[in-house]
Design a protein around this motif. Structure first.
Motif, short mmCIF file in Angstrom:
data_model
loop_
_atom_site.label_atom_id
_atom_site.label_comp_id
_atom_site.label_asym_id
_atom_site.label_seq_id
_atom_site.Cartn_x
_atom_site.Cartn_y
_atom_site.Cartn_z
N VAL A 168 0.66 -1.16 -0.02
CA VAL A 168 0.13 -0.11 -0.19
C VAL A 168 0.71 1.25 0.13
N GLY A 169 0.62 2.31 -0.91
CA GLY A 169 1.16 3.40 -0.76
C GLY A 169 0.24 4.86 -0.89
N PRO A 180 -2.89 10.89 -4.71
CA PRO A 180 -3.98 11.65 -4.61
C PRO A 180 -5.24 11.02 -4.35
N GLN A 181 -5.53 9.87 -4.70
CA GLN A 181 -6.67 9.28 -4.64
C GLN A 181 -6.94 8.71 -3.27
N GLY A 182 -6.07 8.51 -2.32
CA GLY A 182 -5.96 8.05 -0.89
C GLY A 182 -5.23 6.95 -1.34
N PRO A 183 -4.92 5.96 -0.05
CA PRO A 183 -4.15 4.82 -0.10
C PRO A 183 -4.72 3.84 -1.26
N ARG A 184 -3.70 3.49 -2.08
CA ARG A 184 -3.83 2.52 -3.19
C ARG A 184 -2.83 1.34 -3.17
N LEU A 185 -2.92 0.38 -3.96
CA LEU A 185 -1.99 -0.70 -4.17
C LEU A 185 -1.03 -0.54 -5.05
N ASP A 206 7.31 -6.07 4.11
CA ASP A 206 8.60 -6.31 3.95
C ASP A 206 8.97 -5.81 2.22
N ALA A 207 8.73 -4.24 2.13
CA ALA A 207 8.71 -3.97 0.62
C ALA A 207 10.20 -3.53 0.39
N LEU A 208 10.70 -3.49 -0.79
CA LEU A 208 11.79 -2.90 -1.15
C LEU A 208 11.96 -1.35 -1.20
N ASP A 209 10.68 -1.02 -1.81
CA ASP A 209 10.44 0.56 -1.78
C ASP A 209 9.95 1.15 -0.39
N PRO A 210 10.78 2.11 0.03
CA PRO A 210 10.41 2.66 1.33
C PRO A 210 9.16 3.34 1.47
N ASP A 211 8.56 3.83 0.30
CA ASP A 211 7.41 4.45 0.07
C ASP A 211 6.11 3.42 0.28
N PRO A 218 -1.28 14.76 -10.24
CA PRO A 218 -0.70 13.41 -10.70
C PRO A 218 -0.39 12.02 -9.59
N THR A 219 -0.75 10.96 -10.15
CA THR A 219 -0.14 9.92 -9.26
C THR A 219 1.38 9.70 -9.41
N GLU A 220 1.97 9.44 -8.65
CA GLU A 220 3.51 9.06 -8.89
C GLU A 220 4.05 7.93 -8.12
N ASP A 221 4.95 7.23 -8.88
CA ASP A 221 5.52 6.14 -8.22
C ASP A 221 7.13 6.50 -8.41
N THR A 222 8.01 6.46 -7.37
CA THR A 222 9.47 6.79 -7.50
C THR A 222 10.24 5.54 -7.02
#
Length: 294
Positions: free
Chosen positions: A66-67, A70-75, A99-104, A284-288
């Protein structure tokens, strides 16, 4: 209001109708499983084909976390290596622990793990560890409970490569998960998944020259902008990818990113949805992903 903005506002209604129409349809074949530890040379196997084994002992499967969006928490999804002899248990252990690799990314589960899982059945079956999981823990909202259930359903469907429902049991008898009922089905992905998700590069990847970035998105006119940002936040490179579609579901995108002119060091690769409203909507939604340019 500009012509582009007026079009985007009118189009939002069409997007909602398109999402409703897609509720009963299968999700599209998505981006292929990345080779472990690499941003290139990915096997051309979509999400709903058989997971590809990278070694005799492990297999790559999608795990959902979960991250914030702008729409709230999403998968958000990561492809992870898990034991090949029991990939479902391995995937759920990563999911419930966060235990995700991405800290976000994070998990909505309170800790612990499921007692057992069976994916070669229809519906699939998971056994709760104890009675405490039958009701939502303190501080968990109904929306969070629903999204936690979707974490489970999407992860198991990805492992099993089947769109089966998930039956919840406790001591072999039907039970509720966080008060949601005893049999869970997947909800439409535009309701629960982030509108953009980076598959490659993976978090912490080392890249050089030109590398292939890929993922999935549902973005205005299928345009998925991307940026490479220096540690101070300045944009060192940018461009856009064109996904295979948009509006009704998530579609794969892929692009070549040239970092040959960048100094070695740590950067952030960001993919995002296009925002034709100019900030009048959610944004915008963003993934980093943090990357190292070698």
């Amino acid at each position: 209001m500009s012509v582009r903005t007026r079009f985007a506002v009118l189009l939002s209604a069409a997007i909602c109708l398109g999402a409703l129409a897609a509720c009963g349809s299968d999700r599209t074949a998505e981006d292929p499983t990345p080779a472990s530890g690499s941003t290139q040379g990915r096997a051309e196997s979509p999400e709903l084909s058989e997971p590809s084994e990278s070694a005799a002992e492990t297999v790559a499967v999608p795990v959902y976390f979960v991250g914030d969006t702008p729409q709230g928490p999403r998968l958000f999804r990561e492809f992870r290596q898990v034991p090949a002899d029991d990939p479902a248990s391995g995937a759920l252990a990563l999911m419930t622990s966060g235990d995700a690799l991405d800290p976000d990314y994070r998990t909505l589960y309170p800790g612990g793990s499921f007692a057992s899982v069976q994916v070669d059945a229809d519906p699939m079956v998971v056994e709760l560890p104890d009675e405490s999981w039958t009701t939502a823990p303190d501080g968990m909202s109904q929306d969070d409970a629903r999204l936690a259930a979707q974490q489970l359903v999407y992860t198991l469907q990805g492992v099993a490569q089947a769109r089966s429902a998930v039956a919840i049991q406790l001591d072999g008898a039907p039970a509720d998960l966080f008060g949601l009922g005893g049999e869970l089905a997947d909800e439409p992905e535009l309701d629960v998944r982030a509108l953009v998700n980076v598959t490659s590069p993976e978090e912490g990847a080392t890249v050089s020259g030109t590398f292939t970035a890929s993922g999935v998105s549902s973005s205005f006119e299928a345009t998925t902008p991307w940026e490479v940002r220096a540690e101070d936040g300045t944009v060192a490179a940018k461009g856009f990818a064109t996904a295979e579609g948009w509006m009704d579901k998530l579609y794969p995108w892929e692009t070549e990113v040239d970092v040959s002119d960048l100094a070695p060091g740590t950067y952030t690769f960001a993919a995002m949805t296009d925002d034709p409203s100019g900030g009048e909507g959610h944004g915008p939604t963003e993934d980093t992903k943090t990357i190292t340019v070698g």
